[in-house]
Enzyme design. Structure first.
Site, PDB file in Angstrom:
ATOM      1  N   HIS A 198      36.671  44.301  71.149  1.00 25.69           N
ATOM      2  CA  HIS A 198      35.730  42.734  71.857  1.00 25.69           C
ATOM      3  C   HIS A 198      36.276  41.332  71.349  1.00 25.69           C
ATOM      4  O   HIS A 198      36.022  40.389  71.709  1.00 25.69           O
ATOM      5  CB  HIS A 198      34.643  42.210  70.637  1.00 25.69           C
ATOM      6  CG  HIS A 198      34.039  43.359  70.672  1.00 25.69           C
ATOM      7  ND1 HIS A 198      32.327  44.306  70.264  1.00 25.69           N
ATOM      8  CD2 HIS A 198      33.099  44.404  71.932  1.00 25.69           C
ATOM      9  CE1 HIS A 198      31.297  45.453  70.546  1.00 25.69           C
ATOM     10  NE2 HIS A 198      31.907  45.483  72.343  1.00 25.69           N
TER      11      HIS A 198
ATOM     12  N   ARG B 178      44.327  42.354  87.942  1.00 24.70           N
ATOM     13  CA  ARG B 178      44.697  43.964  87.178  1.00 24.70           C
ATOM     14  C   ARG B 178      43.566  44.108  87.068  1.00 24.70           C
ATOM     15  O   ARG B 178      42.224  44.211  86.051  1.00 24.70           O
ATOM     16  CB  ARG B 178      45.486  42.767  85.875  1.00 24.70           C
ATOM     17  CG  ARG B 178      46.857  41.526  85.959  1.00 24.70           C
ATOM     18  CD  ARG B 178      46.915  41.395  84.726  1.00 24.70           C
ATOM     19  NE  ARG B 178      47.508  40.152  84.219  1.00 24.70           N
ATOM     20  CZ  ARG B 178      46.935  38.768  84.300  1.00 24.70           C
ATOM     21  NH1 ARG B 178      45.846  39.000  83.760  1.00 24.70           N
ATOM     22  NH2 ARG B 178      48.053  37.945  84.237  1.00 24.70           N
TER      23      ARG B 178
ATOM     24  N   ARG C 264      46.435  44.619  92.432  1.00 22.73           N
ATOM     25  CA  ARG C 264      47.237  45.337  91.972  1.00 22.73           C
ATOM     26  C   ARG C 264      46.837  46.873  91.505  1.00 22.73           C
ATOM     27  O   ARG C 264      45.730  46.580  90.792  1.00 22.73           O
ATOM     28  CB  ARG C 264      47.809  44.576  90.727  1.00 22.73           C
ATOM     29  CG  ARG C 264      49.290  45.835  90.441  1.00 22.73           C
ATOM     30  CD  ARG C 264      49.798  44.914  89.766  1.00 22.73           C
ATOM     31  NE  ARG C 264      49.503  44.767  88.277  1.00 22.73           N
ATOM     32  CZ  ARG C 264      50.006  44.489  86.841  1.00 22.73           C
ATOM     33  NH1 ARG C 264      51.413  42.953  86.788  1.00 22.73           N
ATOM     34  NH2 ARG C 264      49.331  44.251  85.841  1.00 22.73           N
TER      35      ARG C 264
ATOM     36  N   GLU D  40      59.424  43.760  91.707  1.00 24.66           N
ATOM     37  CA  GLU D  40      59.268  43.210  90.452  1.00 24.66           C
ATOM     38  C   GLU D  40      60.748  43.535  89.671  1.00 24.66           C
ATOM     39  O   GLU D  40      61.180  43.856  89.287  1.00 24.66           O
ATOM     40  CB  GLU D  40      58.032  43.879  90.200  1.00 24.66           C
ATOM     41  CG  GLU D  40      56.860  43.453  90.197  1.00 24.66           C
ATOM     42  CD  GLU D  40      56.222  44.436  89.288  1.00 24.66           C
ATOM     43  OE1 GLU D  40      55.249  44.249  88.616  1.00 24.66           O
ATOM     44  OE2 GLU D  40      55.862  44.827  89.358  1.00 24.66           O
TER      45      GLU D  40
ATOM     46  N   ASN E  74      57.634  38.212  85.914  1.00 22.60           N
ATOM     47  CA  ASN E  74      57.940  37.987  84.560  1.00 22.60           C
ATOM     48  C   ASN E  74      58.863  40.028  84.210  1.00 22.60           C
ATOM     49  O   ASN E  74      59.917  39.944  84.153  1.00 22.60           O
ATOM     50  CB  ASN E  74      56.604  38.831  83.927  1.00 22.60           C
ATOM     51  CG  ASN E  74      55.744  37.380  83.421  1.00 22.60           C
ATOM     52  OD1 ASN E  74      56.091  36.729  83.600  1.00 22.60           O
ATOM     53  ND2 ASN E  74      54.765  37.432  83.238  1.00 22.60           N
TER      54      ASN E  74
ATOM     55  N   ARG F   8      61.290  42.008  78.565  1.00 26.36           N
ATOM     56  CA  ARG F   8      60.446  40.707  77.940  1.00 26.36           C
ATOM     57  C   ARG F   8      59.426  40.742  76.988  1.00 26.36           C
ATOM     58  O   ARG F   8      59.125  39.816  77.187  1.00 26.36           O
ATOM     59  CB  ARG F   8      60.048  40.708  79.861  1.00 26.36           C
ATOM     60  CG  ARG F   8      58.821  41.354  79.438  1.00 26.36           C
ATOM     61  CD  ARG F   8      57.894  41.440  81.330  1.00 26.36           C
ATOM     62  NE  ARG F   8      57.092  42.640  81.379  1.00 26.36           N
ATOM     63  CZ  ARG F   8      55.809  42.307  81.217  1.00 26.36           C
ATOM     64  NH1 ARG F   8      55.418  40.956  80.850  1.00 26.36           N
ATOM     65  NH2 ARG F   8      54.326  43.038  81.611  1.00 26.36           N
TER      66      ARG F   8
ATOM     67  N   CYS G  50      53.029  35.598  91.178  1.00 26.60           N
ATOM     68  CA  CYS G  50      51.615  35.768  90.676  1.00 26.60           C
ATOM     69  C   CYS G  50      51.999  36.536  89.126  1.00 26.60           C
ATOM     70  O   CYS G  50      51.822  36.423  87.861  1.00 26.60           O
ATOM     71  CB  CYS G  50      50.856  37.314  90.820  1.00 26.60           C
ATOM     72  SG  CYS G  50      51.607  38.604  90.981  1.00 26.60           S
TER      73      CYS G  50
END
Length: 821
Positions: free
Chosen positions: A458, A555, A591, A680, A703, A714, A751
């Protein structure tokens, strides 16, 4: 097969109990129906009660393919409804009403039924289920069911000896796995050296064993597949039932009940330290750390209420439950989105009839004070959830929150909660209850850091809905000194203690929210769509309210993480529609599942890998579980057909043109017209032109691209200088992809984290990027930066950085062009 009907006053309680039970039988095989609640009122709110007609209908539905039906009831009128249902039903299948504890009985019955037991055995398992809890609590007032002894000749049994390795011992989930592995074989377990014995097929009796980490267990089996059954069981014990093991503790014999339950003391935290956890809500801020106040103290156990006063003391629990539920109802009305739904669930938990009834019974039968009775009952419920692991374990914080509120109400002391401060602060806690997290809305808390929790807790859900950075699972968080300045990075999952002034200034600049008018446009009128990165419906609503021009990265992992099995197509459709509905008529780029590496899935890629970042992750999961991808594509197509958003789909971790072609064919066969891939890996960037021959667009994840181009994890803070999108190698790879997009006149998006950098945005446009997707908080800053430059300046800045040799040189070259420096 035996069917089971669960009759409860509360639809939420019934469904939650069923969810717990079905997690015990991952392979399926259980036929269960919930007949709960009494409909809804005029406002659509659920009405507590039971409906005999609904119970009868559930029995008749199961009768078609079941040999018998067991009915479990929570309390009071549920029994009357079940009895009346026997007269109303139209089938003649054998039915048994079980006087069993509702939740524990349902778990035991489901496991037993899934193993193929008879109606008598299933009913018996349900009825003795309470003995396991009584044994665990060492309740002297409740006589536990005796452990059955071996009644058959076992002289020819095959035996093995194993060690309990998982931290929590044989609790509900391991017991269910043992029962599943023992199905059809006479398996018995005995705790050594002289402990009790239990059948491997009985969930309840396995729990009564009380086997803890470090205990030695003798396994014995009779039957044709005795060796195979023991091989399966030995493998389960050696693996720690999928929960991990502590080899050193087991070998030394130092692990016991208290060692397992004791919370480790947080190590000292010093200036300059970087703590790492899991980023669950993006963004980067720096502010003073404030630790959440400790929960209410444990009430005294020694106080005994006189017999004549016990009824009044028990009534206090009932009135307190009503008062706390009213307080949470008031907070619910003030909340929005998922925060409102979560608080509503906490409100129902406060008035949970089982929790209230069990606490009141402790007062009446044993003279506990109301506060102590609530404490003990809540502790039992909390242990039950924690033992189940995964998503259910994260609900333990909800129980603690309700417990503390009820005790504070009874003792008339200040309610626990979030401190009120006039200055911005980072809230640090062991864990946060939903009421605390939701109370942050509109306050000065700018980030959250907790030692516990996961991506579906939560804390994570509400932090994302409120748009504040959050990092959970940070070991040592509560050791952060009060008043220390901390820099919280929700993207990298790091917490820096007393960072340098330049780092603080940088973070504060990044956290400023600049209004966005919904248009990304250069000074010469060229339009650059500015999109949002989202991870679920709540984040999509925030992004839409921020006037994002669509979604550049949806995502979908939230549907799959912290589950023992894959979500169904219907479950996925519902989840995806929640995001698509927020952007009618606008572009939403979805994605597909990007699990693996630091996000393993037990149903797809749970195998340990030496180099998980280079292993089976992203699209590569389809090599092992092709149905997982096909089901997701089908669900996305169905969701797209039900909403008006312009849905595009892309695959992560693509390295070859063959992979891109195969994905595009599968996506189009599923009914999705616009298909792309993520850039990527360096290979994907170098092959971007060939990729665009088989797909409709590419989207650059900066990233991961930086991680793979510079061979630098990373998530490792000390390599942060390498994981920098300003690194010339990364910029040149982006330029390669941008040039390919220009060649084919096809979209090239970014993105990753780089899209939210106002100083880099113009450079990306000059490199050929046609859209930028980022956290909604960054939209205004990026739009303002782009509005001050022309396309010609962007192109010139791009050419300047491509000639740079270092990240520092690249920044300086871009600034010289864009700012005239």
């Amino acid at each position: 097969m035996i069917g089971i009907v669960a009759v409860s006053h509360s639809a939420r309680l019934g469904e939650a109990a069923l969810e717990l039970a079905l997690q015990m039988v991952q392979g399926g095989g259980a036929r269960v129906r919930v007949a709960a609640g009494a409909g809804t009122d005029a406002d659509g709110a659920p009405v507590l009660g039971t409906d005999a007609v609904a119970v009868a209908a559930a029995i008749d539905e199961l009768a078609a393919d079941c040999d018998g039906v067991l009915v479990l009831m929570d309390l009071g009128s549920a029994v009357l409804s079940a009895e009346l249902a026997l007269e109303l039903r139209t089938s003649d299948v054998p039915v048994r009403l079980a006087p069993a504890p509702f939740v524990e009985g349902l778990l035991a019955a489901v496991v037993s039924a899934a193993a193929g037991a008879s109606l008598d055995v299933v009913a018996g398992e349900a009825s003795i289920a309470l003995a396991a809890k009584s044994s665990q609590l060492e309740d002297p007032s409740t006589e536990a069911a005796p452990i059955e002894s071996a009644s058959t000749d076992r002289s020819g049994a095959v035996t093995r000896t194993v060690v309990v390795r998982n931290p929590l011992g044989i609790h509900a989930r391991p017991a269910a796995l043992i029962a599943e592995a023992s199905a059809g074989i006479d398996v018995r377990l005995r705790r050594l050296p002289d402990g009790t014995e239990a059948s491997g097929a009985s969930l309840s009796r396995l729990l009564i064993l009380g086997a803890r980490q470090g205990d030695r267990i003798e396994l014995s089996a009779l039957g044709r597949d005795a060796e195979g059954a023991l091989d399966r069981l030995v493998a389960l014990f050696d693996d720690g039932f999928g929960e991990g093991t502590d080899v050193d503790a087991v070998a030394s014999g130092s692990v016991g009940a208290h060692a397992v339950e004791a919370a480790p003391e947080s190590p000292p935290v010093r200036a300059g330290d970087v703590l790492r956890g899991r980023g669950v809500s993006s963004g980067r801020v720096a502010a003073e750390a404030v630790l959440l106040a400790a929960p209410v103290r444990e009430p005294e156990e020694s106080t005994v209420v006189a017999p004549g006063d016990r009824e009044a003391e028990a009534s206090a629990i009932e009135w307190t439950a009503v008062a706390v539920a009213d307080q949470l109802r008031a907070r619910t009305r003030a909340a929005t989105g998922e925060a409102r739904a979560i608080l509503d669930a906490s409100r129902l938990l406060a008035s949970d009839p089982e929790l209230v009834a069990e606490a009141a019974d402790l007062v009446r039968s044993r003279g506990r004070t109301a506060a102590r009775a609530i404490w003990e009952t809540s502790a039992a419920h909390e242990r039950g959830l924690a033992a189940l692991g995964g998503r259910m374990a994260e609900r333990a914080a909800d129980i603690r929150d309700v417990r503390d509120r009820m005790i504070a109400e009874i003792l008339e002391v200040e309610m626990p909660g979030v401190p009120e401060r006039e200055e911005p602060f980072v809230l640090v806690a062991s864990d946060l209850a939903p009421a605390d997290t939701a109370a942050l809305e509109g306050g000065n808390c700018v980030a959250l850091v907790t030692e516990q929790g996961g991506p579906t807790s939560h804390t994570a859900i509400i932090a994302r809905s409120l748009g504040i950075p959050a990092v959970v699972g940070v070991i040592g968080a509560t050791g952060i000194p009060r008043g220390a300045v901390v820099l919280v990075d929700g993207d990298r999952g790091t917490v820096e203690i007393d960072p340098s002034s330049s780092r603080v200034t940088e973070a504060k600049a990044a956290s400023l929210v600049v209004p966005f008018d919904g248009e990304g446009v250069l000074a010469d009128g060229r339009r650059i769509p500015l999109l949002a990165n989202v991870g679920g419906a709540a984040e999509a609503v925030v992004a839409a309210a921020s006037k994002a021009q669509g979604v550049g990265l949806f995502r979908t992992e939230f549907c799959f993480l912290d589950r023992a099995d894959a979500p169904t197509i219907d479950e996925q459709v519902d989840a995806y529609r929640g995001v698509l509905a927020a952007f009618p008529g606008q572009r939403v780029v979805v994605r597909t599942l990007d699990a693996g590496s630091d996000k393993p899935l037990p149903f797809a890629n749970s195998d340990a890998e030496d180099n998980p970042a280079l292993g089976v992750r992203g699209l590569r999961i389809a090599r092992r579980a092709p149905k997982l991808l096909d089901d997701q594509l089908r669900a996305l197509a169905l969701a797209a057909g039900a909403e008006s958003a312009l849905v595009e789909v892309m695959a992560p971790m693509v390295a070859t043109v063959d992979e891109a072609r195969d994905f595009a064919e599968r996506a189009r066969e599923a009914g999705l017209e616009t298909v792309g891939v993520m850039i990527e890996t360096p290979s994907a960037a170098l092959l971007a032109s060939e990729m665009l021959e088989v797909v409709d667009f590419v989207s650059i994840g900066t990233n991961d691209l930086a991680q793979y181009a510079l061979a630098a994890d990373r998530l490792l803070g000390e390599l942060g200088d390498l994981n920098d999108p300003w690194q010339p190698a990364v910029l040149r790879l982006i330029g390669q992809a941008g040039a390919a997009g220009r060649r084919w006149s096809l979209p090239v998006g970014v993105c990753g984290e780089a899209a939210a950098d106002p100083a880099l945005a113009a450079v990306l446009v000059g490199l050929g990027v046609t859209s930028l997707s980022m956290t909604p908080r960054a939209l205004g800053r990026v739009a303002a930066a782009l509005a001050g430059v022309t396309g010609e300046q962007c192109d010139a800045a791009a050419q300047a950085v491509l000639r740079a040799a270092t990240a520092v040189d690249a920044r300086a070259a871009a600034a010289a062009v864009l700012n005239g420096e």
